[in-house]
Structure formats: C-alpha cells, structure tokens
Enzyme design. Structure first.
Site, PDB file in Angstrom:
ATOM      1  N   ASP A 119     -10.098  -5.184  -3.803  1.00 16.31           N
ATOM      2  CA  ASP A 119      -9.509  -4.137  -2.953  1.00 16.31           C
ATOM      3  C   ASP A 119     -10.351  -2.872  -3.053  1.00 16.31           C
ATOM      4  OD1 ASP A 119      -7.887  -2.209  -1.722  1.00 16.31           O
ATOM      5  OD2 ASP A 119      -6.041  -3.177  -2.390  1.00 16.31           O
ATOM      6  N   HIS A 136      -7.958  -5.606   0.608  1.00 16.20           N
ATOM      7  CA  HIS A 136      -6.697  -4.861   0.808  1.00 16.20           C
ATOM      8  C   HIS A 136      -5.885  -5.569   1.896  1.00 16.20           C
ATOM      9  CE1 HIS A 136      -4.191  -1.375   0.171  1.00 16.20           C
ATOM     10  NE2 HIS A 136      -4.191  -1.078   1.460  1.00 16.20           N
ATOM     11  N   SER A 190       0.821  -1.201   0.000  1.00 14.87           N
ATOM     12  CA  SER A 190       0.000   0.000   0.000  1.00 14.87           C
ATOM     13  C   SER A 190       0.868   1.270   0.000  1.00 14.87           C
ATOM     14  CB  SER A 190      -0.966  -0.051   1.187  1.00 14.87           C
ATOM     15  OG  SER A 190      -2.034   0.859   1.017  1.00 14.87           O
TER      16      SER A 190
END
Length: 222
Positions: free
Chosen positions: A172, A203, A118
């Site tokens: 996600d 995610h 991320s």
C-alpha cells in the site's frame, strides 16, 4: 452540514436480524463497496442489511482544494497530522446517528458491525472504540488511527471486548502498511480483541481478503 447521511442499502430477503455499516474511502461513494455484498457469500439465514453511506462533499487540501466526498480534510501527507480531527469527529457523529437509527428500528448494537476502508476505517475506529453500546465488531481495512495517543483516555469500556479485524495490503503506497500495523499494535497494547491480516496487494481489496472478511462477519453475526 446535513444531519442525515444519504446511503445505498442492500437488504436481505428475510426480516433484518443484523446490520453492517460500511464506510468508503476518499473520493469514493457508498456505491463503491455495495457490489461486495454477494462476494462475501453470507448465508441468507444471517439476514444482514448492509448500509453504505456517502461521505459529505468537502474541499480536500492535498487535492488542491478540490470538492469531493471525504469523511474529513487531509491537510498534509505527514501522518501525525494527516487526519483533520474536527472533521473526523463531525463524521463520526453523523455515522453514530445511522447506528442509532438502526437501533431505533429494533436492531441491538451487538448485532451492528462497523466497517471502513481507508478514510472510512479512520471513522470506524474513532466511533466504534468510543461508542457507549457494545457493537458486533469493527472492521478496519487499509487504514490508520486518528490520534492513537488519545485512545486510552477517550475509549469506552463497552467495546473493550469487541472483536476488531485489521487488514492491510503489504504494498500500500497510499496508507503504508506500517500505519495499519501501528493501529493494530496500539489496540493490542490496550488489551483489545484484535486480529491482524495482511495481503500482497496495494491500496485496494483482494479476493482472499474478501473471503476472510466474509468468514469473520459470519462468526461475528452467526
């Protein structure tokens, strides 16, 4: 901002031969991914040291200015302006120092792998593709690229051939899969040695992905 990033480390039993620097996501810490090391099932012969730095604590605009560990501020959910470029550059410089510390200890850059999840992946891309020494690989998990339009002029030829693994969850909702694919497409367009993997997850990371990452790291550092 401090000049040195604190980190969690997982060291091999033998003399270190390779290093993986793994950057966490927003609000997490280096502790978040440290337990993944045994799950990767890397052979002891690889003698890989894992370094999990803690991002600096800063106010994050989209979280009402709450102070948390973040590699950069997120001022808006608009993807074009999501990453605060100055923050990205500052954090990339801090992580670069960690890479250089490992090099100073005698580990060549081509035995150092940069990974990020991320927000951490944004930094891994930003630093890895601009770094002036060839790295072992770049691992970009559930992430996107800051200023992809600038990469063509800012990239360093040292990492043009460096293998890049881009992995993303199909479901996600935090960083939509299309953003991960856009980064992958940009790398492909610029002639990078890039591999795409997608998984039926949100995610996060899943077991199949962890196995694929372990296999890929073995290939890069073996």
């Amino acid at each position: 901002m401090s000049t040195a990033l604190p980190y969690v480390e997982v060291n091999p039993q033998h003399k270190v031969e390779a290093v993986v620097i793994w950057l966490h996501g927003l609000g997490d810490s280096g502790n978040g991914f440290a337990p993944i090391v045994p799950e990767l099932k890397l052979p002891e012969s690889l003698a890989s040291r894992f370094v999990f730095p803690h991002a600096p604590v800063r106010p994050v605009t989209i979280n009402n200015g709450m102070q948390m560990r973040a590699w950069y501020d997120i001022k808006s959910l608009d993807f074009e302006n999501r990453a605060d470029v100055q923050g990205v550059e500052e954090s990339a410089a801090l992580v670069k120092k960690l890479v250089e510390e490992e090099m100073a200890r005698g580990i060549p850059a081509n035995r150092i792998l940069l990974a990020g999840f991320s927000q951490g992946g944004v930094i891994a891309y930003h630093l890895g593709l601009r770094f002036e020494h060839q790295l072992a690989g770049i691992l970009a998990l559930s992430t996107y690229m800051c200023q992809p339009q600038m990469l063509a002029e800012q990239r360093h030829e040292a990492n043009q051939e460096t293998p890049v693994l881009v992995a993303h969850g199909l479901y996600d909702e935090v960083v939509p899969c299309a953003l991960g694919k856009a980064a992958y497409n940009q790398l492909q367009k610029l002639g990078y040695n890039v591999l795409w993997r997608e998984y039926p997850m949100q995610h996060n990371v899943c077991m199949e992905e962890i196995q694929d990452i372990g296999h890929w790291i073995k290939q890069r550092l073996g």
